[in-house]
Scaffold this motif. Structure first.
Motif, short mmCIF file in Angstrom:
data_model
loop_
_atom_site.label_atom_id
_atom_site.label_comp_id
_atom_site.label_asym_id
_atom_site.label_seq_id
_atom_site.Cartn_x
_atom_site.Cartn_y
_atom_site.Cartn_z
N VAL A 1 30.67 6.10 59.58
CA VAL A 1 30.17 7.45 59.37
C VAL A 1 31.25 8.26 58.70
O VAL A 1 32.23 8.64 59.30
CB VAL A 1 29.79 8.09 60.71
CG1 VAL A 1 29.19 9.46 60.47
CG2 VAL A 1 28.82 7.20 61.43
N GLY A 2 31.05 8.54 57.43
CA GLY A 2 32.05 9.34 56.72
C GLY A 2 33.30 8.53 56.46
O GLY A 2 33.44 7.40 56.86
N SER A 3 34.21 9.14 55.80
CA SER A 3 35.44 8.42 55.51
C SER A 3 36.67 9.29 55.72
O SER A 3 37.77 8.85 55.51
CB SER A 3 35.42 7.92 54.08
OG SER A 3 35.24 9.01 53.21
N THR A 4 36.48 10.53 56.08
CA THR A 4 37.64 11.41 56.27
C THR A 4 37.67 11.88 57.70
O THR A 4 36.69 11.84 58.42
CB THR A 4 37.56 12.63 55.36
OG1 THR A 4 36.33 13.29 55.62
CG2 THR A 4 37.64 12.24 53.91
N ALA A 5 38.83 12.31 58.11
CA ALA A 5 38.98 12.81 59.47
C ALA A 5 38.20 14.11 59.62
O ALA A 5 38.27 14.97 58.76
CB ALA A 5 40.44 13.05 59.75
N PRO A 6 37.46 14.28 60.73
CA PRO A 6 36.67 15.49 60.88
C PRO A 6 37.52 16.74 60.97
O PRO A 6 37.13 17.80 60.49
CB PRO A 6 35.90 15.26 62.16
CG PRO A 6 36.55 14.15 62.86
CD PRO A 6 37.26 13.36 61.84
N GLY A 7 38.70 16.62 61.60
CA GLY A 7 39.56 17.79 61.71
C GLY A 7 39.95 18.31 60.32
O GLY A 7 39.80 19.48 60.01
N ALA A 8 40.39 17.37 59.45
CA ALA A 8 40.78 17.75 58.09
C ALA A 8 39.57 18.24 57.31
O ALA A 8 39.65 19.19 56.53
CB ALA A 8 41.41 16.56 57.39
N ARG A 9 38.42 17.58 57.57
CA ARG A 9 37.20 17.97 56.87
C ARG A 9 36.81 19.40 57.25
O ARG A 9 36.44 20.22 56.41
CB ARG A 9 36.11 16.98 57.26
CG ARG A 9 34.81 17.14 56.52
CD ARG A 9 33.97 15.88 56.72
NE ARG A 9 32.62 16.09 56.29
CZ ARG A 9 31.62 16.28 57.13
NH1 ARG A 9 31.84 16.30 58.41
NH2 ARG A 9 30.39 16.44 56.68
N LEU A 10 36.93 19.69 58.55
CA LEU A 10 36.59 21.04 59.01
C LEU A 10 37.52 22.07 58.40
O LEU A 10 37.09 23.12 57.95
CB LEU A 10 36.69 21.10 60.54
CG LEU A 10 35.50 20.54 61.31
CD1 LEU A 10 35.81 20.58 62.79
CD2 LEU A 10 34.27 21.35 61.01
N ARG A 11 38.81 21.71 58.38
CA ARG A 11 39.78 22.68 57.85
C ARG A 11 39.55 22.93 56.37
O ARG A 11 39.67 24.04 55.90
CB ARG A 11 41.20 22.16 58.09
CG ARG A 11 41.70 22.41 59.50
CD ARG A 11 43.19 22.11 59.58
NE ARG A 11 43.48 20.70 59.41
CZ ARG A 11 43.40 19.81 60.39
NH1 ARG A 11 43.04 20.18 61.59
NH2 ARG A 11 43.68 18.55 60.17
N SER A 12 39.18 21.87 55.63
CA SER A 12 38.98 22.04 54.20
C SER A 12 37.75 22.91 53.91
O SER A 12 37.67 23.50 52.85
CB SER A 12 38.83 20.67 53.54
OG SER A 12 37.63 20.07 53.95
N TRP A 13 36.81 22.97 54.86
CA TRP A 13 35.61 23.76 54.63
C TRP A 13 35.65 25.09 55.37
O TRP A 13 34.64 25.75 55.50
CB TRP A 13 34.37 22.97 55.03
CG TRP A 13 34.03 21.97 54.00
CD1 TRP A 13 34.37 20.66 53.98
CD2 TRP A 13 33.33 22.22 52.78
NE1 TRP A 13 33.93 20.05 52.84
CE2 TRP A 13 33.27 20.99 52.09
CE3 TRP A 13 32.75 23.34 52.21
CZ2 TRP A 13 32.65 20.87 50.86
CZ3 TRP A 13 32.13 23.22 50.99
CH2 TRP A 13 32.09 21.98 50.32
N GLN A 14 36.83 25.46 55.86
CA GLN A 14 36.90 26.72 56.59
C GLN A 14 36.70 27.92 55.66
O GLN A 14 36.04 28.88 56.04
CB GLN A 14 38.24 26.83 57.31
CG GLN A 14 38.21 26.17 58.66
CD GLN A 14 39.42 26.50 59.49
OE1 GLN A 14 40.31 27.20 59.05
NE2 GLN A 14 39.44 25.99 60.71
N LEU A 15 37.27 27.85 54.46
CA LEU A 15 37.18 29.02 53.56
C LEU A 15 35.73 29.28 53.15
O LEU A 15 35.26 30.42 53.25
CB LEU A 15 38.09 28.82 52.36
CG LEU A 15 38.23 30.05 51.47
CD1 LEU A 15 38.83 31.22 52.24
CD2 LEU A 15 39.08 29.75 50.24
#
Lengths: 191, 444
Positions: A7-21
C-alpha cells in the motif's frame, strides 16, 4: 482471503507533512469563506472572526497523523478530531453569515473539497474514485439549485423540509443498514 | 509501505495511549464500530441539516448532501468479514541489545476488508523502528534497547471495511523476548595466588607440567632426560633438569549487586545495565581461557549459578540474571544460605556494585571473612544534581560523597582492591593494575 498488496510506497508521516501546506491552504480558504470577512452586518462575521477562524484552520486543517493516539481528556479528543471540528465550525459560521449566492457555492465546494482532501490524505483511506467525487458534487449542486429555485414559501415549508430531510436520512440509513445478526462478532483467534 | 514512525519508546507509546505501563490496557471494544471517517461525514451532515432547519437557509442542505452521498456510496454491503483470525510470528525470542527483531502479524478473514491499522503498545526496553502494512499482513521492526526478559507487548489491529466506514479491533499478543546484554570489551584475566588443582591456561608459582621454565633441579634416577638444562649440567658436573610452572584453571564467581538500579543523572546510564555488561565481558574473557565461572546475584531473590565452563555457560549465566529487574528487593542477602558449589572456597570473586548501598558492604565483608580473593568493580552512579543555591543539598552531597569514600576506604583497609569501571570504556583499563601481582585472599 485478500492478496498481499503493498500500500503506497512512501512513509505516511512524510506524506502527511508534504501535504500539510495544501491542506492548510484549503482549510484556510474554507474558514475565511465561511466567516465572510467582507460582511460587517452580523456579530459572527467580519474581520476579527475571519482572522480567528483562519488561525484555527491553519492549525486544524492538516490530516491527523495516526501515530498520535487519542487520550481521554476532552481537549485531547478535540485535537484528535480537529479535522471534523474545522468542518463543523465552517458549517456553523456559514449558517450565521448572510446569504450570498456566490459565497454559498464557494463554501459548499470548499467544504466538500476539504472533506475529500482529508479522506485522500488520511493514511488509512484510499482516495475516492472520480465517479464518487462527481456524485457528491452533483448532489450538492442539485440541492443548491433547488434551494435557489423561486418557490413560494408557506408556513408548512419547514414541516415539509423536515419530512424531506427525514426521508433523505432514512434513505441514507437504509443504505448503510446491515442486519445485525450477520456480523455478530465471533471468537478471534489471537495468538 | 515502509513507515518509519520515529523512535517511539514504550513509555511514550504508553503515555500517548492514555494508560501507564504495568496496568493492563482495557480490552478493545468487540464487534464493528463506526470509523473516524464515518463520524466526520455524519457529524458534518447532521450539523448542516440542523443548521438549515434552525436558520431556514435551504442552501445549507447542500453542505449536508455531499457528505451524505459520500457515506452512501462507500457502504460495503454484506461483504464485511464475520470471522477474523490474527496470528503473530516473531523472528527470534532471544537477541542481544541493539539487535532488530521482526514481528509479522498475519490476518485471515472470510469477507472483503480494507486496510489494517496497527496500534502497537510495546513493553519496556522495546522500541518500534519501522512498520509495514499490507492488506493482510503487518510487519513491525522492533529494536531491543535494554537487556532483560521483557514482554514485547501487544498490537491492537484495526481492520476496516472496504468503504472505510466501520472498523473492528483484534488484539494480538506478541509474547516475551530475552534480550542479552552486549558484553563489555575485556581480555585481561587476573588470577589469585592459589589456584585449584585443575589443568588450565594460567601459569602458577607451583611446579608442574606447563611450558614456562621456572627453575632447575638435579636429575633423579628414573626421570626422563629430555628436559636437561645443559648450561647447568656442564657447570655442576651432574645432570640438571628444567622445572616448569604448573598451568591451572581458575574458579571465578561474579557477584552482581542488584540491590538497586541507579541512573546516572548526567548520562542516564543505568548501573544495573552497566554491571551486567561488564560482568558479561569478564565472563567471556575467563571462558576464553577455559576457566570456570559462576554467578551470584544479590537483591530480591538471591540467584546463583555454579561455576562452569564452555560457550554455552555464558548464555546460562546471562539467562539466570535476566529477571533481576523484576524483583529488586530490600532484604539483606545471606551468603551462608548459598550452596557451597555456588561459591567454591578460594574462588576469585568479582563484585560488580555501584557501592551505593550499605548492605552490599556487609555482603563484601562476609566474603572477605570467608577468605575468598575479592575484587570490587565499582560502577559509577554519578553525583546527584544539586541546585547552586540549595545549601542543604550541597551539604547532603558532601555527606553522600564522604559516605562512598568511607565505603571504599573500609574495603581497601581490609585488603580488597577497588577498581572503577567507566561505562563505555574497556574493563581492561580498570583491571590492568591487578596484573602486577596475584590477588590475595585471607587463605594464603
Amino acid at each position: 482471503m485478500t492478496s498481499t498488496t503493498a500500500v503506497g510506497s512512501t512513509a505516511p508521516g512524510a506524506r502527511l507533512r508534504s501535504w500539510q501546506l495544501p491542506s492548510r491552504c484549503l482549510g484556510l480558504a474554507l474558514a475565511v469563506a465561511a466567516a465572510d470577512p467582507v460582511d460587517r452586518s452580523t456579530v459572527a462575521s467580519g474581520l476579527p472572526v475571519a482572522v480567528l477562524a483562519a488561525g484555527f484552520a491553519w492549525w486544524a486543517a492538516p490530516a491527523v497523523d495516526r501515530t498520535e493516539r487519542p487520550r481521554g481528556r476532552l481537549h485531547h479528543q478535540l485535537a484528535w478530531h480537529r479535522n471534523t471540528v474545522l468542518a463543523v465550525v465552517a458549517v456553523l459560521l456559514a449558517a450565521v453569515a448572510p446569504h450570498r449566492p456566490w459565497l454559498t457555492v464557494t463554501v459548499a465546494a470548499l467544504l466538500l473539497g476539504y472533506l475529500l482532501h482529508v479522506d485522500t490524505y488520511s493514511p488509512l483511506h484510499r482516495p475516492p474514485g472520480r465517479a464518487v467525487v462527481a456524485a457528491a458534487y452533483a448532489a450538492s449542486a442539485l440541492v443548491l439549485l433547488a434551494a435557489a429555485a423561486p418557490t413560494g414559501s408557506s408556513s408548512a415549508a419547514r414541516l415539509l423540509a423536515v419530512l424531506g430531510v427525514a426521508a433523505a436520512a432514512g434513505a441514507v440509513g437504509l443504505t448503510l443498514y446491515e442486519r445485525r445478526g450477520e456480523d455478530a462478532p465471533e471468537q478471534d483467534g489471537d495468538s | 509501505m515502509t513507515s518509519p514512525t520515529g523512535e517511539l519508546t514504550a513509555d511514550q507509546r504508553a503515555t500517548t495511549s492514555g494508560y501507564r505501563l504495568g496496568t493492563a490496557p482495557p480490552p478493545p471494544p468487540p464487534g464493528w464500530r463506526a470509523s473516524e471517517r464515518t463520524l466526520r461525514l455524519l457529524t458534518v451532515a447532521a450539523v448542516a441539516t440542523v443548521a438549515a432547519l434552525l436558520t431556514g437557509h435551504a442552501w445549507l442542505f447542500a453542505l449536508a448532501a455531499g457528505p451524505a452521498v459520500l457515506l452512501a456510496v462507500a457502504t460495503p454491503g454484506r461483504t464485511r468479514p464475520t470471522r477474523i483470525d490474527a496470528e503473530a510470528q516473531v523472528t527470534t525470542r532471544r537477541c542481544f541489545e541493539g539487535e532488530q527483531v521482526t514481528a509479522r502479524i498475519s490476518v485471515r478473514h472470510d469477507g472483503a476488508a480494507g486496510l489494517l491499522d496497527p496500534a502497537p503498545l510495546l513493553g519496556p526496553g522495546i522500541v518500534l523502528t519501522a512498520e509495514r502494512s499490507s492488506l493482510d499482513t503487518v510487519t513491525l521492526e522492533l529494536t531491543a534497547t535494554r537487556w532483560g526478559r521483557w514482554s514485547i507487548g501487544h498490537v491492537d489491529l484495526d481492520l476496516y471495511d472496504t468503504g472505510h466506514l466501520t472498523r473492528r479491533t483484534v488484539r494480538v499478543e506478541l509474547g516475551e523476548i530475552e534480550v542479552f546484554p552486549v558484553p563489555g570489551n575485556a581480555r585481561l584475566t587476573p588470577i589469585p595466588v592459589r589456584l585449584p588443582e585443575r589443568l588450565g591456561e594460567h601459569t602458577t608459582r607451583q611446579h608442574g607440567e606447563g611450558v614456562e621454565v621456572n627453575g632447575v633441579r638435579p636429575h633423579v634416577w628414573g626421570e626422563r632426560q629430555r628436559r636437561i638444562h645443559w648450561p647447568s649440567t656442564t657447570r655442576r658436573g651432574s645432570i640438571q633438569l628444567n622445572q616448569f610452572s604448573a598451568e591451572r584453571a581458575v574458579d571465578t564467581v561474579l557477584l552482581l549487586d542488584a540491590l538497586g538500579d541507579f541512573r546516572d543523572p548526567a548520562t542516564g546510564v543505568s548501573t544495573l545495565d552497566e554491571s551486567l555488561r561488564a560482568a558479561a565481558g569478564l565472563t567471556r574473557a575467563y571462558l576464553r581461557t577455559h576457566d570456570r565461572i559462576g554467578l551470584v546475584s544479590v537483591g530480591g531473590t538471591t540467584r546463583w549459578l555454579r561455576a562452569g565452563t564452555g560457550e554455552a555457560h555464558f548464555y546460562r549465566i546471562v539467562q539466570s540474571v535476566l529477571d533481576v529487574r523484576k524483583d529488586l528487593g530490600y532484604g539483606t542477602p545471606e551468603l551462608n544460605r548459598l550452596p557451597p558449589p555456588a561459591l567454591p572456597p578460594g574462588a576469585l570473586v568479582y563484585a560488580f556494585t555501584p557501592l551505593a548501598d550499605q548492605r552490599m558492604l556487609d555482603v563484601l565483608g562476609d566474603l572477605a571473612d570467608r577468605g575468598n580473593p575479592l575484587v570490587v568493580v565499582e560502577i559509577p552512579t554519578g553525583d546527584p544534581r544539586v541546585d547552586e543555591d540549595d545549601e542543604a543539598g550541597r551539604f547532603a552531597l558532601r555527606l553522600w560523597r564522604a559516605d562512598r569514600d568511607a565505603m571504599r576506604f573500609a574495603l581497601r583497609n581490609r585488603g580488597v582492591p577497588v577498581v572503577a569501571h567507566t561505562p563505555g570504556e574497556a574493563l581492561d583499563l580498570a583491571l590492568a593494575p591487578l596484573l602486577r601481582g596475584r590477588i590475595q585472599g585471607r587463605q594464603r
